[in-house]
Motif scaffolding. Structure first.
Motif, PDB file in Angstrom:
ATOM      1  N   ARG A   5       0.838  -1.192   0.000  1.00 10.25           N
ATOM      2  CA  ARG A   5       0.000   0.000   0.000  1.00 10.25           C
ATOM      3  C   ARG A   5       0.883   1.256   0.000  1.00 10.25           C
ATOM      4  N   PRO A   6       0.570   2.246  -0.851  1.00  7.05           N
ATOM      5  CA  PRO A   6       1.400   3.450  -0.974  1.00  7.05           C
ATOM      6  C   PRO A   6       1.586   4.203   0.338  1.00  7.05           C
ATOM      7  N   GLU A   7       0.557   4.181   1.216  1.00  6.83           N
ATOM      8  CA  GLU A   7       0.674   4.939   2.465  1.00  6.83           C
ATOM      9  C   GLU A   7       1.709   4.345   3.421  1.00  6.83           C
ATOM     10  N   ARG A   8       2.219   3.173   3.117  1.00  5.81           N
ATOM     11  CA  ARG A   8       3.268   2.589   3.965  1.00  5.81           C
ATOM     12  C   ARG A   8       4.667   2.992   3.515  1.00  5.81           C
ATOM     13  N   ILE A   9       4.746   3.792   2.456  1.00  5.55           N
ATOM     14  CA  ILE A   9       6.044   4.097   1.844  1.00  5.55           C
ATOM     15  C   ILE A   9       6.304   5.597   1.833  1.00  5.55           C
ATOM     16  N   THR A  10       7.550   5.971   2.153  1.00  7.19           N
ATOM     17  CA  THR A  10       8.035   7.342   1.976  1.00  7.19           C
ATOM     18  C   THR A  10       9.323   7.274   1.168  1.00  7.19           C
ATOM     19  N   ALA A  11       9.427   8.078   0.120  1.00  5.20           N
ATOM     20  CA  ALA A  11      10.618   8.098  -0.732  1.00  5.20           C
ATOM     21  C   ALA A  11      11.287   9.457  -0.650  1.00  5.20           C
ATOM     22  N   THR A  12      12.600   9.475  -0.425  1.00  7.28           N
ATOM     23  CA  THR A  12      13.369  10.708  -0.281  1.00  7.28           C
ATOM     24  C   THR A  12      14.664  10.603  -1.084  1.00  7.28           C
ATOM     25  N   GLY A  13      15.053  11.711  -1.715  1.00  6.43           N
ATOM     26  CA  GLY A  13      16.331  11.765  -2.428  1.00  6.43           C
ATOM     27  C   GLY A  13      17.319  12.647  -1.698  1.00  6.43           C
ATOM     28  N   TYR A  14      18.532  12.146  -1.504  1.00  3.86           N
ATOM     29  CA  TYR A  14      19.550  12.902  -0.782  1.00  3.86           C
ATOM     30  C   TYR A  14      20.708  13.353  -1.682  1.00  3.86           C
ATOM     31  N   GLY A  15      20.579  13.173  -2.990  1.00 10.15           N
ATOM     32  CA  GLY A  15      21.651  13.609  -3.876  1.00 10.15           C
ATOM     33  C   GLY A  15      22.954  12.919  -3.545  1.00 10.15           C
ATOM     34  N   ASN A  16      24.019  13.717  -3.471  1.00 14.85           N
ATOM     35  CA  ASN A  16      25.350  13.174  -3.146  1.00 14.85           C
ATOM     36  C   ASN A  16      25.802  13.530  -1.741  1.00 14.85           C
ATOM     37  N   LYS A  17      24.841  13.824  -0.867  1.00 17.02           N
ATOM     38  CA  LYS A  17      25.182  14.340   0.468  1.00 17.02           C
ATOM     39  C   LYS A  17      25.787  13.289   1.392  1.00 17.02           C
ATOM     40  N   PHE A  18      25.475  11.997   1.167  1.00 18.02           N
ATOM     41  CA  PHE A  18      25.911  10.970   2.113  1.00 18.02           C
ATOM     42  C   PHE A  18      26.620   9.818   1.395  1.00 18.02           C
ATOM     43  N   PRO A  19      27.843  10.056   0.914  1.00 14.57           N
ATOM     44  CA  PRO A  19      28.575   8.974   0.248  1.00 14.57           C
ATOM     45  C   PRO A  19      29.018   7.900   1.233  1.00 14.57           C
ATOM     46  N   VAL A  20      29.088   6.651   0.757  1.00  9.67           N
ATOM     47  CA  VAL A  20      29.616   5.555   1.567  1.00  9.67           C
ATOM     48  C   VAL A  20      31.001   5.150   1.095  1.00  9.67           C
ATOM     49  N   ALA A  21      31.460   5.760  -0.009  1.00 13.30           N
ATOM     50  CA  ALA A  21      32.764   5.422  -0.570  1.00 13.30           C
ATOM     51  C   ALA A  21      33.373   6.674  -1.182  1.00 13.30           C
ATOM     52  N   ASN A  22      34.630   6.562  -1.574  1.00 15.18           N
ATOM     53  CA  ASN A  22      35.377   7.686  -2.112  1.00 15.18           C
ATOM     54  C   ASN A  22      34.904   8.021  -3.518  1.00 15.18           C
ATOM     55  N   ASN A  23      34.405   9.235  -3.725  1.00 11.64           N
ATOM     56  CA  ASN A  23      33.947   9.644  -5.050  1.00 11.64           C
ATOM     57  C   ASN A  23      35.084   9.926  -6.025  1.00 11.64           C
ATOM     58  N   ASP A  24      36.324   9.826  -5.583  1.00 12.68           N
ATOM     59  CA  ASP A  24      37.460  10.032  -6.472  1.00 12.68           C
ATOM     60  C   ASP A  24      37.771   8.800  -7.304  1.00 12.68           C
ATOM     61  N   THR A  25      37.107   7.677  -7.020  1.00 12.79           N
ATOM     62  CA  THR A  25      37.349   6.443  -7.760  1.00 12.79           C
ATOM     63  C   THR A  25      36.059   5.966  -8.391  1.00 12.79           C
ATOM     64  N   GLU A  26      36.161   5.242  -9.515  1.00 14.45           N
ATOM     65  CA  GLU A  26      34.967   4.727 -10.179  1.00 14.45           C
ATOM     66  C   GLU A  26      34.262   3.691  -9.318  1.00 14.45           C
ATOM     67  N   THR A  27      35.041   2.834  -8.650  1.00 12.28           N
ATOM     68  CA  THR A  27      34.432   1.849  -7.765  1.00 12.28           C
ATOM     69  C   THR A  27      33.648   2.526  -6.658  1.00 12.28           C
ATOM     70  N   GLY A  28      34.224   3.578  -6.099  1.00  7.40           N
ATOM     71  CA  GLY A  28      33.535   4.318  -5.052  1.00  7.40           C
ATOM     72  C   GLY A  28      32.280   4.995  -5.553  1.00  7.40           C
ATOM     73  N   ARG A  29      32.355   5.604  -6.734  1.00 12.75           N
ATOM     74  CA  ARG A  29      31.170   6.272  -7.286  1.00 12.75           C
ATOM     75  C   ARG A  29      30.044   5.271  -7.560  1.00 12.75           C
ATOM     76  N   ALA A  30      30.417   4.064  -8.030  1.00  9.11           N
ATOM     77  CA  ALA A  30      29.398   3.044  -8.289  1.00  9.11           C
ATOM     78  C   ALA A  30      28.684   2.643  -7.006  1.00  9.11           C
ATOM     79  N   LEU A  31      29.427   2.531  -5.907  1.00 11.67           N
ATOM     80  CA  LEU A  31      28.817   2.186  -4.627  1.00 11.67           C
ATOM     81  C   LEU A  31      27.908   3.303  -4.111  1.00 11.67           C
ATOM     82  N   ASN A  32      28.253   4.537  -4.445  1.00  9.95           N
ATOM     83  CA  ASN A  32      27.442   5.665  -3.979  1.00  9.95           C
ATOM     84  C   ASN A  32      26.130   5.808  -4.746  1.00  9.95           C
TER      85      ASN A  32
END
Length: 348
Positions: free
Chosen positions: A311-338
């Motif tokens: 049911r749609p009322e059970r879901i909330t969708a939010t976009g955070y852009g690039n604010k919270f990376p989990v890996a280094n954006n200086d590498t392709e592997t890192g960007r793929a993980l982000n």
């Protein structure tokens, strides 16, 4: 965090803004050309050979600078780029080698025969029209060649096409050369453009990376992923393992849907749970586009769960852009993980 070992990996560091073609060898820091070929350097700082140049119109994949080289030209003429690593590769360790190319719009042919020649010492510039691979391998003890197996021709002209492979190091690799090492008669090619000029294949190149294979990081990430019999905690953020995205894309692939079906089954069995979905991007592109793209990714996941019956009322969708990376954006592997989607379950 993984680290890109390629010095000046995106050709941003240069001596002067290029004004003439053929200036790669003496203008780009930490790079050179190993033969007589006049590899080109383009930079948007230049009006003469910036985004619009003699072979078409292309922007750098990242930053302002990128290279350009003939992979096929009359009389077996070839051009190459020779790069340097910040550290010699460790023997028996696995690495991911990645670079991006774009076929120039005004050249006649696309090819698929690209390779990387690893070396302990750099090849010095010589007068050869192309690098005789057998001669190098027979005379240079510490050398190794990798032919990049591709079933498709590298024919992307508008955007940038990723070329990547995994490599187990021998332990001597400090330099590498990217290009085509075959005579024209042996090149697998396809015609893509009618031209009055002689048959040629010319590629722009950008964002070269050599990174340690990230098994430890991936294992760490996977420890937070859902499994079939796992009891998920409330208010804990989980990453969806297979819901990763291509650059600038938000569409789901088959493997993504399989994991999301598993998530739906969990939610369907626990009907008092609500889900918050968080979309993320790497840091390439404008902030406005990344915010938009991250929300599209979150909504794509939400729509799939709804299509399964949630049911749609059970879901909330939010976009955070690039604010919270989990890996280094200086590498392709890192960007793929982000480029990912995460979720949190809330009991109500």
């Amino acid at each position: 965090m993984s680290q890109n070992l390629v010095l000046n990996s995106s050709f941003e560091e240069h001596k002067t803004c290029p004004r003439l073609i053929g200036g790669f060898n003496h203008n780009v820091l930490d790079w050179n050309t190993p033969n007589i070929g006049s590899t080109d350097y383009f930079n948007s700082c230049s009006k003469e050979i910036g985004n619009i140049n003699f072979f078409g119109n292309q922007k750098a994949r990242t930053g302002k600078g990128y290279g350009g080289m003939y992979a096929m030209a009359p009389e077996n003429y070839k051009e190459y780029v020779q790069g340097e690593l910040s550290n010699t590769l460790t023997a028996e360790k696995k690495y991911t080698f990645t670079f991006y190319i774009s076929l120039a719009e005004n050249c006649s042919h696309a090819i698929r025969d690209l390779g990387v020649l690893f070396l302990k010492e750099p090849l010095k510039e010589n007068s050869d029209k192309y690098i005789n691979l057998n001669e190098v391998l027979n005379t240079k003890h510490n050398s190794h060649f990798v032919l990049i197996n591709s079933q498709d021709y590298y024919s992307e002209k508008v955007g940038w096409e990723q070329v990547t492979f995994e490599y187990i190091a021998k332990g001597f690799e400090s330099y590498f050369i990217i290009g085509n090492f075959d005579k024209n008669s042996k090149i697998s090619k396809i015609k893509v453009h009618n031209s009055k000029d002689p048959d040629a294949s010319y590629y722009y190149i950008d964002d070269v990376s050599v990174e340690p294979f990230e098994t430890e990081k991936q294992a760490s990430i996977e420890s937070n992923l859902i499994s079939e019999n796992q009891e998920l905690e409330n208010d804990k953020v989980y990453m969806l393992q297979n819901v990763l995205f291509d650059f600038d894309k938000h569409n789901l692939i088959a493997s993504s849907k399989a994991e999301l079906s598993q998530l739906y089954n969990y939610l369907n069995a626990n009907k008092r749970l609500q889900i918050e979905i968080y979309g993320h991007t790497d840091d390439v592109g404008t902030q406005k586009r990344n915010d938009e793209l991250s929300l599209l990714r979150a909504k794509e996941v939400a729509l799939y769960l709804i299509s399964k019956g949630l049911r749609p009322e059970r879901i909330t969708a939010t976009g955070y852009g690039n604010k919270f990376p989990v890996a280094n954006n200086d590498t392709e592997t890192g960007r793929a993980l982000n480029r990912r989607v995460e979720f949190k379950l809330i009991f109500k």
